[in-house]
Scaffold this active site. Structure first.
Site, mmCIF file in Angstrom:
data_model
loop_
_atom_site.group_PDB
_atom_site.id
_atom_site.type_symbol
_atom_site.label_atom_id
_atom_site.label_comp_id
_atom_site.label_asym_id
_atom_site.label_seq_id
_atom_site.Cartn_x
_atom_site.Cartn_y
_atom_site.Cartn_z
ATOM 1 N N HIS A 224 164.236 64.173 -19.064
ATOM 2 C CA HIS A 224 164.975 63.857 -20.194
ATOM 3 C C HIS A 224 164.333 63.182 -21.367
ATOM 4 C CE1 HIS A 224 167.701 60.999 -22.561
ATOM 5 N NE2 HIS A 224 168.700 61.695 -22.398
ATOM 6 N N ARG A 267 167.620 67.338 -23.257
ATOM 7 C CA ARG A 267 167.530 68.258 -22.107
ATOM 8 C C ARG A 267 167.753 69.584 -22.252
ATOM 9 N NH1 ARG A 267 171.654 65.559 -18.107
ATOM 10 N NH2 ARG A 267 172.916 65.003 -20.078
ATOM 11 N N LYS A 270 171.286 71.305 -23.597
ATOM 12 C CA LYS A 270 172.073 70.487 -24.320
ATOM 13 C C LYS A 270 172.042 70.772 -26.031
ATOM 14 C CE LYS A 270 173.384 68.343 -20.425
ATOM 15 N NZ LYS A 270 174.837 68.110 -20.324
ATOM 16 N N ASP A 273 170.286 66.664 -31.388
ATOM 17 C CA ASP A 273 170.748 65.167 -31.477
ATOM 18 C C ASP A 273 169.681 64.587 -32.410
ATOM 19 O OD1 ASP A 273 171.282 62.518 -31.280
ATOM 20 O OD2 ASP A 273 172.055 62.616 -29.372
ATOM 21 N N CYS A 275 168.610 61.682 -32.672
ATOM 22 C CA CYS A 275 167.834 60.428 -32.306
ATOM 23 C C CYS A 275 166.522 61.104 -31.529
ATOM 24 C CB CYS A 275 168.478 59.721 -31.212
ATOM 25 S SG CYS A 275 168.935 60.433 -29.613
ATOM 26 N N TYR A 276 166.690 62.342 -31.129
ATOM 27 C CA TYR A 276 165.509 63.078 -30.260
ATOM 28 C C TYR A 276 164.328 63.348 -31.396
ATOM 29 C CZ TYR A 276 168.403 62.640 -26.401
ATOM 30 O OH TYR A 276 169.169 61.928 -25.239
ATOM 31 N N ASP A 329 173.944 61.634 -35.552
ATOM 32 C CA ASP A 329 173.395 62.407 -34.443
ATOM 33 C C ASP A 329 173.404 63.843 -34.703
ATOM 34 O OD1 ASP A 329 173.920 64.081 -32.184
ATOM 35 O OD2 ASP A 329 175.281 63.185 -31.059
ATOM 36 N N ASP A 336 175.290 55.460 -37.512
ATOM 37 C CA ASP A 336 175.154 54.383 -36.814
ATOM 38 C C ASP A 336 173.914 53.872 -36.915
ATOM 39 O OD1 ASP A 336 173.669 55.410 -34.583
ATOM 40 O OD2 ASP A 336 175.221 56.475 -34.169
ATOM 41 N N HIS A 339 170.958 55.721 -34.513
ATOM 42 C CA HIS A 339 170.488 56.974 -35.049
ATOM 43 C C HIS A 339 169.798 56.907 -36.392
ATOM 44 C CE1 HIS A 339 173.213 58.705 -31.851
ATOM 45 N NE2 HIS A 339 172.473 59.659 -32.080
#
Length: 409
Positions: A224, A267, A270, A273, A275-276, A329, A336, A339
């Site tokens: 992850h 992952r 998936k 996103d 945040c990654y 995201d 938020d 993020h």
């Protein structure tokens, strides 16, 4: 290495493919991203970062949060860190009065037996301890540094350390690879590390690397993005990166950059996103110097980036900004502070060569480069580089506390 190109058409448009929940969700996201890219391409100047609006959103959050944030009552130091770090990247630090208020609040989150809890009176936990320590380092005042009870923090970290080298997140809590990284950051920045604190920890972290190349929360589970960053950054901070398969790690992380969206997934199979942008993107500047030391001369080229930073920049600016301030995201999601923090952190990594030298900010497809430039973040600690230097300089003048308890107490 994986194909990191960003195509002009969405990936899941083949009507002959049998639909699954995964492919339908992916197609829906790509359709939204495609609309965002179209809006981006229609702008007279591609590359707008709504800095002033993001700053206003962040400053408002530091002053007041609605009742909707009750679910994050155990994450209040995290909220402080996400906001303060975002503001420092935007070169808009808080004033002295607000800094003092933040220090006073975090001091109330500090457990008398060491570490910080998720709020005043809450049990000490490695995650909010990390967030609180980083927040105090960002502020960088005498009051902030002196807020940290170093002897108690040292005892707490030693108590979280387990005989196999792993760390539990809180007393009687779960084991998690994040814990080793969180503890290493807190110990190194405050100069309280002693050998017993991380006995067998590098070997345990390395055991969390999976057959894919990423890292899992514990041995034998799925790789992850967040765990991968924490695992490898932990090994690097403990000066043992050679214990893992670095090239396999690089391949896994490179394959997480989405070909159409340009952002990263957490992952395999998936969705993208924002945040990654940091949790995956932050691995590359950590891997590169390790491969350089291993004799890979291609890694020494400052023009050699290990991910497509132009595509990531475009995804963040075109798809992850709320026009009213704050980042998110993916298109269609709410903004938020989490993020906002990690999208901006990833954007900063896209702009600055991580090993010194001049900033390299020009990204393909971005016209107004000056508008989007952020301050550089440290890829291992994720606070501004000068804050890391100031903190290490301050605490290096103080001797590590004398150990008076151990994990077996």
């Amino acid at each position: 290495m994986c194909d990191q190109s960003t195509g002009t058409e969405a990936s899941y448009d083949n009507e002959d493919d049998p639909p699954t929940a995964t492919t339908m969700e992916q197609a829906d996201v790509e359709a939204k991203v495609k609309r965002s890219f179209a809006a981006w391409d229609s702008l007279p100047s591609r590359g707008t970062l709504y800095k002033d609006r993001h700053i206003e959103y962040l400053r408002n959050g530091l002053e007041y949060l609605s009742s909707n944030f009750e679910c994050l009552d155990a994450s209040r130091p995290w909220l402080v860190y996400w906001i303060l770090h975002s503001l420092e990247l935007l070169d808009s630090p808080v004033n002295h009065a607000m800094s003092s208020r933040v220090v006073q609040f975090l001091s109330r989150c500090q457990d008398k037996d060491g570490g910080f809890g998720g709020g005043p009176g809450q049990v000490a936990h490695l995650a909010p301890t990390y967030a609180a320590v980083l927040s105090l380092c960002i502020l960088g005042t005498q009051e902030a540094y002196d807020c940290i009870d170093r002897p108690a923090l040292q005892r707490f970290l030693i108590q979280m350390h387990q005989s196999d080298g792993s760390f539990i997140m809180h007393r009687d809590g779960e084991v998690d690879v994040r814990g080793a990284y969180l503890a290493a950051v807190a110990a190194l920045l405050t100069n309280i590390m002693v050998p017993a604190m991380f006995d067998k920890t590098p070997e345990w972290i390395a055991s969390c690397q999976t057959y894919e190349g990423g890292f899992a929360a514990v041995p034998g589970t799925e790789a992850h993005g967040g765990y991968t960053f924490c695992g490898f950054a932990g090994l690097l901070l403990l000066e043992k990166p050679h214990l893992c398969d670095v090239k396999k790690l690089l391949r896994w992380v490179a394959c997480r950059q989405m070909r159409y969206e340009g952002g990263f997934q957490g992952r395999s199979n998936k969705l993208v996103d924002g945040c990654y942008s940091f949790w995956q993107g932050g691995v590359f500047p950590l891997v590169q110097p390790v491969l350089m030391k291993q004799g890979d001369l291609a890694m020494a080229d400052q023009d050699h980036w290990l991910f497509n930073r132009g595509s990531l920049t475009k995804y963040i600016l075109a798809c992850c900004q709320n026009p009213m301030g704050g980042l998110l995201d993916k298109p269609g999601r709410a903004r938020d502070f989490y993020h906002t923090c990690y999208c901006l952190s990833g954007l900063s990594l896209c702009q600055h060569y991580p090993f010194g030298g001049e900033a390299s900010t020009v990204c393909e497809g971005v016209d107004d480069d000056e508008n989007v430039i952020l301050k550089p973040t440290h890829p291992a600690y994720n606070i501004r580089i000068e804050r890391v230097q100031d903190t290490l300089g301050y605490f290096s003048k103080l001797l590590p506390p004398t150990i008076i308890s151990s994990a077996s107490d």
